[in-house]
Write a protein that holds these residues in place. Sequence first.
Motif, PDB file in Angstrom:
ATOM      1  N   ASP A  37     -16.065  10.294  -3.183  1.00 50.21           N
ATOM      2  CA  ASP A  37     -16.993  11.281  -2.651  1.00 50.21           C
ATOM      3  C   ASP A  37     -16.176  12.414  -2.004  1.00 50.21           C
ATOM      4  N   THR A  38     -16.216  12.574  -0.697  1.00 47.29           N
ATOM      5  CA  THR A  38     -15.419  13.617  -0.040  1.00 47.29           C
ATOM      6  C   THR A  38     -14.265  13.036   0.773  1.00 47.29           C
ATOM      7  N   PHE A  39     -13.970  11.760   0.566  1.00 42.30           N
ATOM      8  CA  PHE A  39     -12.852  11.116   1.265  1.00 42.30           C
ATOM      9  C   PHE A  39     -11.658  11.094   0.317  1.00 42.30           C
ATOM     10  N   ILE A  40     -10.510  11.612   0.766  1.00 38.05           N
ATOM     11  CA  ILE A  40      -9.325  11.749  -0.083  1.00 38.05           C
ATOM     12  C   ILE A  40      -8.129  11.120   0.624  1.00 38.05           C
ATOM     13  N   THR A  41      -7.389  10.311  -0.104  1.00 43.81           N
ATOM     14  CA  THR A  41      -6.151   9.775   0.447  1.00 43.81           C
ATOM     15  C   THR A  41      -5.068   9.826  -0.617  1.00 43.81           C
ATOM     16  N   PHE A  42      -3.836  10.074  -0.198  1.00 45.20           N
ATOM     17  CA  PHE A  42      -2.692  10.044  -1.107  1.00 45.20           C
ATOM     18  C   PHE A  42      -1.418   9.923  -0.288  1.00 45.20           C
ATOM     19  N   THR A  43      -0.325   9.676  -0.978  1.00 48.70           N
ATOM     20  CA  THR A  43       0.975   9.516  -0.333  1.00 48.70           C
ATOM     21  C   THR A  43       1.929  10.591  -0.837  1.00 48.70           C
ATOM     22  N   ILE A  44       2.679  11.194   0.079  1.00 47.98           N
ATOM     23  CA  ILE A  44       3.737  12.143  -0.277  1.00 47.98           C
ATOM     24  C   ILE A  44       5.060  11.384  -0.280  1.00 47.98           C
ATOM     25  N   MET A 209      -6.884   1.429   0.616  1.00 46.43           N
ATOM     26  CA  MET A 209      -7.823   2.523   0.841  1.00 46.43           C
ATOM     27  C   MET A 209      -8.709   2.217   2.054  1.00 46.43           C
ATOM     28  N   VAL A 210      -9.144   0.978   2.154  1.00 48.89           N
ATOM     29  CA  VAL A 210     -10.018   0.572   3.262  1.00 48.89           C
ATOM     30  C   VAL A 210      -9.264   0.658   4.585  1.00 48.89           C
TER      31      VAL A 210
END
Length: 384
Positions: A37-44, A209-210
């Motif tokens: 939805d509008t929740f975004i997660t990622f790793t640099i 993610m959780v």
Amino acid sequence: MAINKQQVRTALTHVMHPQMDKDLVSLDMIEDLIVQDTFITFTIDLPEKDAKLEADLKEKCKEAIHKFVDKDAVLDINTAVNISKFRNNEDNGEFPGQGHRQKKEDESDEADALSGVKNVIAVASGKGGVGKSTVAVNLACGLARTGAKVGLLDTDIYGPSIPTMMDTHERPNITTSKKLIPMEKYGVRFLSMGLLVDPDQAMIWRGPMVTSAVKQFMNEVEWGELDYLVLDLPPGTGDIQLTLVQTVPLTGSVIVSTPQDVALDDARKGVAMFKKVNVPVLGIVENMAYFIPEDMPEKKYHIFGKHGARNLADRIGTNFLGEIPLEQKVRESGDEGKPIVLDEELDSVSAKKFVELSNNVIQQLAIRNKEQDPTEKIDIKIKP
């Protein structure tokens, strides 16, 4: 409109590495991108630890996504050191000398999560379906009845029920510093993943993610000054429970169970888990202790057994915080979004019992805070 991964990747092409004069996507520095939805997660991914660079890239990524994708997007950006990944790049002239530079100490001085909260109370159960969320909501509202400043956080990511029980489905606002502002109703500030995603959309998330979402609820929300923050935990003893004890110092826990043996077996495991991670157990609540027919309020039917949670509390040497009957009004008040403890007349047995529960929790917190040292966050190390 829901965000997709390509939109995020396109936005991140506008984020340039300050030393390489290339964008993060071209440099293959973006990993584990998940969009819900509008929740975004990622790793640099980085070739070495560099607190200043990490902070700079995180901020630029946030700015790019809020500018090119969605100004209200909720972000959880992580960094990781991946030396082997960049070794070939170094040999090819990219990231020159980075692998040979001495690693810096972490220069960040991040404030402790929930530093303005005096007491953090986890409401937990070993088993689902015992009415834990009903207890958490009524406990929070019961504490607010005393005039205290109270927060309520729904950490049940897969099955959030707080929005319905508080009759609020609006999206929370975000501050200029990109922190979520909790909703407020009945004198309680509250937040739930159910306020951030489409209610018809399933949360098909893996553990990382959780846990990242739960950490964000702790670190990137304007909770302000609170006397109590009630955490509505999911059932079980898994990722979210461990993430919480690693992220914030829990003042104490409240275990919810029905009187039946199947629920008590799991409640016992919940008590054991909190004791193992040095979180004080304030006591056990027996929910659905007995059924009261609406047309015969003088009757009690012990459908799930009698005094099971009370007896368990005695056996394991913990406090019994009270029993909550099974009444139709409790279900109706939860569905209508007005917790039964808010009934000014207290004309139901359950309303009175929830007030008693709130008072008992306040009393046990006072004893705990007087006799025991503050709880510390724990560092869980998994042995090979």
